[in-house]
Design a protein around this motif. Structure first.
Motif, PDB file in Angstrom:
ATOM      1  N   UNK A  57     -11.522  14.263   9.622  1.00  0.00           N
ATOM      2  CA  UNK A  57     -12.384  14.598  10.754  1.00  0.00           C
ATOM      3  C   UNK A  57     -11.932  15.882  11.443  1.00  0.00           C
ATOM      4  N   UNK A  58     -10.612  16.048  11.574  1.00  0.00           N
ATOM      5  CA  UNK A  58     -10.084  17.228  12.260  1.00  0.00           C
ATOM      6  C   UNK A  58     -10.571  18.517  11.606  1.00  0.00           C
ATOM      7  N   UNK A  59     -10.565  18.558  10.280  1.00  0.00           N
ATOM      8  CA  UNK A  59     -10.999  19.769   9.583  1.00  0.00           C
ATOM      9  C   UNK A  59     -12.518  19.883   9.570  1.00  0.00           C
ATOM     10  N   UNK A  60     -13.180  18.759   9.365  1.00  0.00           N
ATOM     11  CA  UNK A  60     -14.629  18.796   9.345  1.00  0.00           C
ATOM     12  C   UNK A  60     -15.224  19.315  10.643  1.00  0.00           C
ATOM     13  N   UNK A  61     -14.552  19.012  11.760  1.00  0.00           N
ATOM     14  CA  UNK A  61     -15.041  19.482  13.058  1.00  0.00           C
ATOM     15  C   UNK A  61     -15.033  20.999  13.156  1.00  0.00           C
ATOM     16  N   UNK A  62     -14.246  21.644  12.300  1.00  0.00           N
ATOM     17  CA  UNK A  62     -14.112  23.102  12.376  1.00  0.00           C
ATOM     18  C   UNK A  62     -14.781  23.817  11.206  1.00  0.00           C
ATOM     19  N   UNK A  63     -15.438  23.063  10.348  1.00  0.00           N
ATOM     20  CA  UNK A  63     -16.120  23.642   9.203  1.00  0.00           C
ATOM     21  C   UNK A  63     -17.633  23.599   9.403  1.00  0.00           C
ATOM     22  N   UNK A  64     -18.315  24.656   8.990  1.00  0.00           N
ATOM     23  CA  UNK A  64     -19.778  24.660   9.020  1.00  0.00           C
ATOM     24  C   UNK A  64     -20.298  23.728   7.931  1.00  0.00           C
ATOM     25  N   UNK A  65     -21.458  23.095   8.187  1.00  0.00           N
ATOM     26  CA  UNK A  65     -22.054  22.175   7.227  1.00  0.00           C
ATOM     27  C   UNK A  65     -21.717  20.725   7.489  1.00  0.00           C
ATOM     28  N   UNK A  66     -20.860  20.466   8.492  1.00  0.00           N
ATOM     29  CA  UNK A  66     -20.462  19.120   8.869  1.00  0.00           C
ATOM     30  C   UNK A  66     -21.076  18.738  10.205  1.00  0.00           C
ATOM     31  N   UNK A  67     -21.295  17.456  10.411  1.00  0.00           N
ATOM     32  CA  UNK A  67     -21.602  16.940  11.738  1.00  0.00           C
ATOM     33  C   UNK A  67     -20.840  15.629  11.914  1.00  0.00           C
ATOM     34  N   UNK A  68     -20.792  15.144  13.167  1.00  0.00           N
ATOM     35  CA  UNK A  68     -19.909  14.027  13.483  1.00  0.00           C
ATOM     36  C   UNK A  68     -20.595  12.999  14.352  1.00  0.00           C
ATOM     37  N   UNK A  69     -20.267  11.769  14.056  1.00  0.00           N
ATOM     38  CA  UNK A  69     -20.754  10.672  14.876  1.00  0.00           C
ATOM     39  C   UNK A  69     -19.781  10.433  16.017  1.00  0.00           C
ATOM     40  N   UNK A  70     -20.233   9.730  17.019  1.00  0.00           N
ATOM     41  CA  UNK A  70     -19.343   9.329  18.100  1.00  0.00           C
ATOM     42  C   UNK A  70     -18.741   7.965  17.858  1.00  0.00           C
ATOM     43  N   UNK A  71     -19.447   7.145  17.069  1.00  0.00           N
ATOM     44  CA  UNK A  71     -19.010   5.759  16.891  1.00  0.00           C
ATOM     45  C   UNK A  71     -19.200   5.278  15.450  1.00  0.00           C
ATOM     46  N   UNK A  72     -19.174   6.222  14.519  1.00  0.00           N
ATOM     47  CA  UNK A  72     -19.452   5.880  13.122  1.00  0.00           C
ATOM     48  C   UNK A  72     -18.220   5.416  12.375  1.00  0.00           C
ATOM     49  N   UNK A  73     -17.570   4.370  12.891  1.00  0.00           N
ATOM     50  CA  UNK A  73     -16.306   3.894  12.341  1.00  0.00           C
ATOM     51  C   UNK A  73     -16.519   3.018  11.105  1.00  0.00           C
ATOM     52  N   UNK A  74     -15.598   3.161  10.143  1.00  0.00           N
ATOM     53  CA  UNK A  74     -15.607   2.363   8.924  1.00  0.00           C
ATOM     54  C   UNK A  74     -14.189   1.853   8.695  1.00  0.00           C
ATOM     55  N   UNK A  75     -14.061   0.579   8.320  1.00  0.00           N
ATOM     56  CA  UNK A  75     -12.737   0.010   8.080  1.00  0.00           C
ATOM     57  C   UNK A  75     -12.100   0.617   6.838  1.00  0.00           C
ATOM     58  N   UNK A  76     -10.829   0.991   6.964  1.00  0.00           N
ATOM     59  CA  UNK A  76     -10.051   1.461   5.828  1.00  0.00           C
ATOM     60  C   UNK A  76      -9.113   0.366   5.338  1.00  0.00           C
ATOM     61  N   UNK A  77      -8.380  -0.249   6.249  1.00  0.00           N
ATOM     62  CA  UNK A  77      -7.585  -1.442   5.944  1.00  0.00           C
ATOM     63  C   UNK A  77      -7.169  -2.069   7.270  1.00  0.00           C
ATOM     64  N   UNK A  78      -7.025  -3.387   7.293  1.00  0.00           N
ATOM     65  CA  UNK A  78      -6.551  -4.055   8.501  1.00  0.00           C
ATOM     66  C   UNK A  78      -7.337  -3.633   9.724  1.00  0.00           C
ATOM     67  N   UNK A  79      -6.616  -3.149  10.730  1.00  0.00           N
ATOM     68  CA  UNK A  79      -7.279  -2.661  11.940  1.00  0.00           C
ATOM     69  C   UNK A  79      -7.548  -1.163  11.876  1.00  0.00           C
ATOM     70  N   UNK A  80      -7.147  -0.535  10.789  1.00  0.00           N
ATOM     71  CA  UNK A  80      -7.282   0.909  10.638  1.00  0.00           C
ATOM     72  C   UNK A  80      -8.726   1.262  10.318  1.00  0.00           C
ATOM     73  N   UNK A  81      -9.339   2.064  11.178  1.00  0.00           N
ATOM     74  CA  UNK A  81     -10.713   2.523  10.972  1.00  0.00           C
ATOM     75  C   UNK A  81     -10.737   4.045  10.903  1.00  0.00           C
ATOM     76  N   UNK A  82     -11.659   4.561  10.146  1.00  0.00           N
ATOM     77  CA  UNK A  82     -11.858   6.010  10.066  1.00  0.00           C
ATOM     78  C   UNK A  82     -13.306   6.315  10.426  1.00  0.00           C
ATOM     79  N   UNK A  83     -13.523   7.533  10.864  1.00  0.00           N
ATOM     80  CA  UNK A  83     -14.864   7.960  11.259  1.00  0.00           C
ATOM     81  C   UNK A  83     -15.247   9.133  10.356  1.00  0.00           C
ATOM     82  N   UNK A  84     -15.791   8.834   9.177  1.00  0.00           N
ATOM     83  CA  UNK A  84     -16.022   9.905   8.201  1.00  0.00           C
ATOM     84  C   UNK A  84     -17.004  10.952   8.725  1.00  0.00           C
ATOM     85  N   UNK A  85     -16.693  12.223   8.498  1.00  0.00           N
ATOM     86  CA  UNK A  85     -17.665  13.271   8.798  1.00  0.00           C
ATOM     87  C   UNK A  85     -18.897  13.127   7.902  1.00  0.00           C
TER      88      UNK A  85
END
Length: 763
Positions: free
Chosen positions: A500-528
């Motif tokens: 997400x950190x890099x996607x926020x600075x690259x053209x062609x990306x957009x970001x959700x505010x709450x688009x979380x997806x489980x990766x494992x356990x309690x760990x969630x990621x918010x894919x660009x």
């Protein structure tokens, strides 16, 4: 009538309620009963959403407090003996011990109880806990959770479709923990427990059980293929309706086998195996139910409902099967709902469908197939959104296309071969034998998160945010200096997520505010979301890395995420080849690498933990993927001088079968996860005679336990049996952002102490 259903639903909740409840429980702030209450509330809410969307069943058994494979380990009573459970412990406490391990008790001998190994669920970014099997493994019906949840759903008045991981996939996904043993031999011990589970569900009034066998989409050995028919012949005797579910891949040579199995229905992935649907309809006996996954469960774009309707109507004209429609796979892999995205660009927002919206797409399809006029409005909206995306000028950038087309044939090659580079790098950095480093991130403390949140809410100025992050970077550098680590990192305090950190600075990306997806356990990621052509408008990390380097005389690694990992861990546009998008990202990272080098950063790590994950599930497609994926990495890394050292990091993957391609990436140093597998992964690197330098992880960062000096020294000695001392680095398995400072410092101190002790024996 067409039946609609889902193979699974996201677990975390609309606001990640389960994540926060889990973490509070692990901190001792809420007890197990309170955590269970959160789980019950979420399940009830999600089942209600499924019914409100018109689904004919609610799916029960897809919920997990950590991982659904771990659920099955408990259900089948095969918790590994090494955990020493007496049977008196609470089920949930044992469950979390499997997932998180237990630290060595004060004054005790041994190494505590390491958690189960964790690896990727097929080609997704979800991690599952790996069952451990030996010739002594036994099975029993040992957990009530599935039946409790079925009763819950029934108490709410819902028709239930239970969900189980199939017996062959369960065994396949496990790991043998002794030599000369084939876990398939355990099938005869396991099947009676499956029979008990199915009989119990039948006695509860459950009509349908979805049995997931995703390994039918793999290249299976003959013995595994041959085990399917007797297995399902035996399970069919129970007399409950079985829906065999496959996903993620075409069936290919397993197609006729899947169609012949004695089950009531077959689900196939109509997104990834679209070309097989007609063949499945031909092979599947007419009395069986055909379930087609027509809504993409792996991506976030709206479904072209007109196209799906055309396909389904054509199928109906040639098939007499009872037809079910579903997402292609579980919706675990997409965010909860677009309704939580009020801040997202309106044009792009209209192109998207998350889990809740995908359920509603199924309802519209069912209505349209029935001739219901209620479908007309939603179909028109879908049509408009699909056309808007196709014609939007924001999607294509001619300059990006021209740059790709103009690349020279050797743009992905370093100036010199590795031995020449290695000599130049040794002269430049003068590192000791067995140099120590970390993978990149340091603990993301409450203070860091608070500052980032305040900055995003405009409650903290840019200048004050920069000051706060520099303070955290200075702290991370100072701690590493105290520990006497050889190659430092800046700690990544300013980064929310490695993609997400890099996607926020690259053209062609957009970001959700709450688009979380489980990766494992309690760990969630918010894919660009990659919606258009990718480019890098300005430097992304140079200022932070330069500041960190100014604080120390030791080498400071620049830290970047590689093009394939950014691709894999994003929701990717589906209107051009993934290889093209990967190359666009690679050129953007290349620009950053070159700017870091110009700023004096001589060691640059380009993380590619997802390159193995991106492999197609079918071997016949590997060569093409690995060709463009490794080229993308080389494109990102090959613009630098010989004495600039390029690192890469990969974790939680099996590398044995792609080592030539990993070597072809030509990174000067690769760091990998090996501690949970007790350095087993290194055997393949040794047999292959991996030519470049390598850093096998000496401790598991996903567990709170702090391994002893002796444990790390033992692992390093084991590594030295395979890797020449001159090519061996010492590091943790992965980044440290999820850990706390006390355990981080303790573990790293033990790592450095073990390394220094070993150096004295090698001098």
């Amino acid at each position: 009538m067409t039946t609609i259903h889902t193979l699974g639903f996201p677990r975390m909740g609309a606001q990640r309620e389960l994540k926060f409840a889990l973490e509070r429980h692990w901190r001792g702030e809420i007890d197990a009963a309170e955590l269970e209450g959160v789980g019950r509330a979420l399940r009830a809410r999600h089942w209600q959403l499924q019914r409100e969307a018109g689904l004919d069943f609610v799916s029960v058994g897809d919920f997990a407090y950590y991982d659904h494979v771990a659920n099955h380990i408990q259900l089948f009573g095969c918790e590994p003996v090494r955990f020493g459970f007496t049977g008196q412990e609470a089920s949930l406490a044992r469950y979390f011990t499997l997932a998180r391990g237990v630290a060595q008790e004060s004054g005790a001998s041994g190494e505590g109880r390491p958690a189960l190994e964790m690896t990727k669920w097929f080609d997704t970014n979800y991690h599952y806990l790996v069952p451990e099997f030996t010739s002594e493994s036994t099975f029993s019906l040992a957990d009530e959770r599935l039946f409790t949840e079925v009763a819950e759903a029934q108490s709410h008045g819902h028709p239930v479709k239970a969900v189980l991981l199939g017996p062959l996939s369960f065994l396949w996904l496990g790991k043998e923990k002794e030599a000369n043993f084939d876990r398939l031999n355990l099938l005869e011990r396991l099947l009676p427990v499956y029979e008990q589970v199915l009989a119990r569900l039948k006695s509860m009034g459950v009509e349908w059980v979805q049995v997931d066998e995703p390994i039918l989409g793999l290249d299976l050995p003959p013995s595994w293929r041959q085990a399917f028919e007797p297995t399902y012949t035996r399970l069919s005797v129970v007399g409950i309706s079985l829906m065999l579910a496959t996903y993620f891949s075409p069936l290919q040579e397993n197609l006729s086998l899947a169609c012949r199995l004695p089950v009531k229905g077959l689900h196939v992935d109509g997104v990834r195996a679209a070309r097989e649907i007609a063949a499945v309809a031909d092979w599947l006996p007419s009395h069986k139910v055909l379930s087609v996954g027509v809504v993409d469960g792996r991506n976030i774009w709206r479904t072209d409902l007109d196209e799906v309707l055309r396909q389904i109507k054509a199928l109906r004209n040639t098939s007499t099967h009872a037809l079910w429609l579903a997402p292609s796979c579980s919706l675990l892999h997409v965010p909860f709902s677009v309704q939580g995205e009020a801040g997202l660009d309106e044009e792009i927002r209209d192109w998207l469908a998350f889990a809740v919206e995908k359920l509603h797409e199924l309802r519209v399809l069912k209505q349209a197939l029935a001739g219901d006029v209620a479908a007309e409005g939603p179909l028109a909206q879908s049509r408009q959104a699909i056309q808007s995306r196709r014609s939007s000028p924001r999607v294509n950038n001619p300059k990006v296309t021209e740059r790709l087309a103009g690349l020279s044939a050797d743009a992905d090659r370093r100036l010199s071969a590795f031995p020449i580079r290695q000599a130049a790098q040794r002269e430049r950095f003068s590192l000791p034998l067995l140099p120590t480093t970390t993978i990149g991130s340091f603990p993301q403390t409450a203070e860091i998160r608070a500052a980032r949140a305040a900055f995003k809410r405009d409650e903290l100025s840019a200048a004050d945010y920069e000051k706060a992050m520099k303070k955290e970077i200075a702290h991370a550098v100072a701690e590493q200096e105290k520990l006497d680590i050889d190659v430092l990192v800046h700690g990544e305090a300013e980064r929310n997520d490695m993609v997400e950190y890099f996607g926020e600075q690259l053209a062609g990306f957009c970001f959700t505010g709450n688009g979380w997806v489980q990766s494992y356990g309690s760990r969630c990621v918010k894919p660009p979301i990659i919606f258009g052509d990718v480019s890098r408008p300005t430097p992304m990390t140079v200022a932070w890395s330069s500041y960190a380097q100014s604080l120390t005389q030791k080498p400071m690694k620049g830290m970047l995420t590689g093009p394939i990992t950014i691709l894999q861990w994003s929701f990717v546009r589906d209107d051009q080849p993934r290889s093209t998008t990967a190359a666009q990202i690679a050129l953007s990272i290349r620009d950053e690498v070159c700017d870091l080098e110009k700023a004096g950063i001589g060691i640059i790590q380009i993380d590619e933990p997802a390159i193995r994950e991106g492999l197609p599930l079918r071997r016949e497609a590997w060569r093409e993927y690995l060709s463009w994926a490794t080229r993308a990495f080389r494109l990102s890394a090959s613009g630098v001088a010989d004495d600039t050292q390029i690192h890469t990091h990969m974790c939680y993957s099996e590398f044995n079968d792609i080592l030539p391609e990993i070597a072809a990436m030509d990174a000067d140093v690769i760091t990998i996860e090996t501690s949970r597998s007790d350095m087993e992964l290194l055997d393949a690197f040794g047999k292959f005679k991996y030519p470049n330098e390598i850093g096998p992880g000496v401790y598991d960062i996903h567990s709170p336990r702090v391994p002893s000096v002796e444990e790390m020294e033992r692992l390093l000695k084991k590594a030295l049996e395979t890797i020449p001392a001159g090519n061996l680095w010492v590091n943790p398995d992965c980044g440290l952002k999820t850990r706390g400072w006390p355990e981080t410092n303790a573990a790293l101190q033990n790592m450095v102490t073990a390394t220094k002790a070993l150096r004295t024996t090698l001098a």
